[in-house]
Design a protein around this motif. Structure first.
Motif, PDB file in Angstrom:
ATOM      1  N   ASP A   1     -41.556  -2.996   8.116  1.00 40.00           N
ATOM      2  CA  ASP A   1     -42.060  -1.657   7.640  1.00 40.00           C
ATOM      3  C   ASP A   1     -41.284  -0.750   7.735  1.00 40.00           C
ATOM      4  O   ASP A   1     -40.522  -0.527   8.824  1.00 40.00           O
TER       5      ASP A   1
ATOM      6  N   ASP B   1     -41.071   2.499   8.564  1.00 39.96           N
ATOM      7  CA  ASP B   1     -41.371   3.569   9.378  1.00 39.96           C
ATOM      8  C   ASP B   1     -40.317   3.599  10.439  1.00 39.96           C
ATOM      9  O   ASP B   1     -39.736   4.622  10.829  1.00 39.96           O
TER      10      ASP B   1
ATOM     11  N   PHE C   1     -37.235   5.790   9.114  1.00 44.36           N
ATOM     12  CA  PHE C   1     -37.690   7.149   9.317  1.00 44.36           C
ATOM     13  C   PHE C   1     -37.187   7.610  10.706  1.00 44.36           C
ATOM     14  O   PHE C   1     -36.623   8.630  10.901  1.00 44.36           O
ATOM     15  N   GLN C   2     -37.710   6.730  11.463  1.00 45.79           N
ATOM     16  CA  GLN C   2     -37.374   6.945  12.993  1.00 45.79           C
ATOM     17  C   GLN C   2     -35.744   7.153  13.251  1.00 45.79           C
ATOM     18  O   GLN C   2     -35.138   8.047  13.854  1.00 45.79           O
TER      19      GLN C   2
ATOM     20  N   PHE D   1     -49.404   7.223   5.122  1.00 47.20           N
ATOM     21  CA  PHE D   1     -48.475   6.229   5.618  1.00 47.20           C
ATOM     22  C   PHE D   1     -48.290   6.835   6.886  1.00 47.20           C
ATOM     23  O   PHE D   1     -48.246   7.848   7.459  1.00 47.20           O
TER      24      PHE D   1
ATOM     25  N   LEU E   1     -46.279   7.085  10.330  1.00 41.94           N
ATOM     26  CA  LEU E   1     -45.016   7.063  10.786  1.00 41.94           C
ATOM     27  C   LEU E   1     -44.877   6.543  12.307  1.00 41.94           C
ATOM     28  O   LEU E   1     -44.508   7.388  13.134  1.00 41.94           O
TER      29      LEU E   1
ATOM     30  N   ASP F   1     -43.268   4.848  14.410  1.00 44.98           N
ATOM     31  CA  ASP F   1     -41.959   4.839  15.272  1.00 44.98           C
ATOM     32  C   ASP F   1     -41.516   6.033  15.669  1.00 44.98           C
ATOM     33  O   ASP F   1     -40.737   6.097  16.558  1.00 44.98           O
ATOM     34  N   ASN F   2     -41.863   6.953  14.992  1.00 47.49           N
ATOM     35  CA  ASN F   2     -41.265   8.247  15.218  1.00 47.49           C
ATOM     36  C   ASN F   2     -41.679   9.092  16.607  1.00 47.49           C
ATOM     37  O   ASN F   2     -40.777  10.019  16.921  1.00 47.49           O
TER      38      ASN F   2
END
Length: 322
Positions: A33, A35, A38-39, A249, A251, A253-254
């Motif tokens: 995935d 995410d 992004f993290q 969506f 996110l 892991d952020n």
């Protein structure tokens, strides 16, 4: 001093260098995935942390779509591609974890030794956080090989099912939580048999970091080559499962950034995200948390400051593009 003599706040901020407050090892399954991408980008643009190295780790065995069993290699490649898209002149080294639990050897791997060496450093006072957005395979191996490093680092983990008192949402993929099931034995070892302090962001909490696709697309369209890279990653997953994605969506892991780089001033803490402190439970193979009175304390986050997390990420992406 006259009002005219005061410099604009923007000038003051731009000339105030940010000194790192902690070291963060980023471990994620970047080939799954997006995410995690992004993290990682968010962490790389956060000057209050320094990243000794990045770990590309494996995904669940059922998701080896091509049968190649090279998911950790793929994760590392995706992390390197992200760094290239960001155009960073200096970036942490990207290391490759095992591609499957069955690949773990009888002696410590080079990555295991690297984690141990980072925890044992005596040339810095910066606290060390192991920020994991996937399974805990690599961390568990390091803790097995060198149990003493548990007292020299903290785990921030995106994973684990809901706790008993939490109303259960309708699971998206069966009754199990994904990151827990990547390596159940590793999760059990870290909780049950090691001494490391755990800050857990379980499933009902990491799902709070939800953003609408129009908002996300608008932010990424102004984020240069980084935005293009992340939009492509999103497009790929949305085309792969078009009937599952909807208009949002997650996110998820952020929160790893929220719990490390985005701590409060003066007395650094996660003061804008709600948590409870409990004795670390015994975790069973089915993900049940069995109470263990008197065990080492851990934090379980019930709420994540999503406004802070998303606004900071969008602002850093835009500033980086500029």
């Amino acid at each position: 001093m006259t009002w005219q003599a005061l410099r604009p706040l923007s000038a003051l901020a731009s000339h105030a260098p940010q000194v790192p407050r902690m070291r963060v090892i980023c471990d994620n399954d970047f080939s799954g995935d997006p995410d995690g991408l992004f993290q990682l980008a968010h962490h790389l643009l956060s000057p209050s942390v320094t990243i000794p190295f990045i770990v590309g780790s494996h995904i669940h065995v059922d998701d080896f779509l091509d049968g190649s069993r090279t998911q950790a290699d793929n994760a590392a490649a995706r992390a390197l591609a992200l760094i290239a898209a960001m155009g960073l002149s200096q970036a942490p080294e990207v290391l490759i974890g095992v591609n499957a639990v069955s690949d773990i050897g009888s002696s410590p791997s080079a990555l295991t030794r690297r984690i141990i060496a980072e925890a044992e450093r005596d040339d810095t006072d910066l606290p060390l956080v192991y920020a994991a957005g996937a399974g805990l395979t690599e961390l568990a191996e390091a803790l097995r090989a060198a149990p003493h490093i548990a007292g020299r680092m903290r785990l921030a983990w995106i994973g684990g099912p809901e706790w008993e008192e939490t109303p259960l949402p309708v699971p998206s993929r069966g009754s199990w939580e994904y990151n827990f099931h990547i390596d159940i034995a590793a999760t059990q070892f870290v909780f049950n048999d090691s001494g490391i302090e755990i800050w857990q962001v379980p499933r009902q909490t990491y799902r709070q970091v939800m953003v609408s696709m129009p908002e996300l697309e608008r932010a990424l369209e102004g984020a240069g080559s980084l935005g293009t890279f992340l939009l492509d990653a999103l497009s790929d997953v949305r085309h792969r499962w078009p009937d599952h994605m909807g208009e949002t969506f997650i996110l998820g892991d952020n929160p790893l950034v929220t719990l490390t780089a985005l701590m409060s001033s003066f007395e650094p803490d996660t003061s804008s995200s709600a948590y409870v402190v409990r004795p670390t439970p015994m975790v069973t193979a089915d993900g049940t948390y069995n109470p263990r009175p008197g065990a080492r304390p851990m934090r379980i986050f019930n709420e994540i400051d999503t406004r802070l997390t998303l606004a900071d990420m969008f602002a850093k992406f835009a500033r980086h593009a500029a």
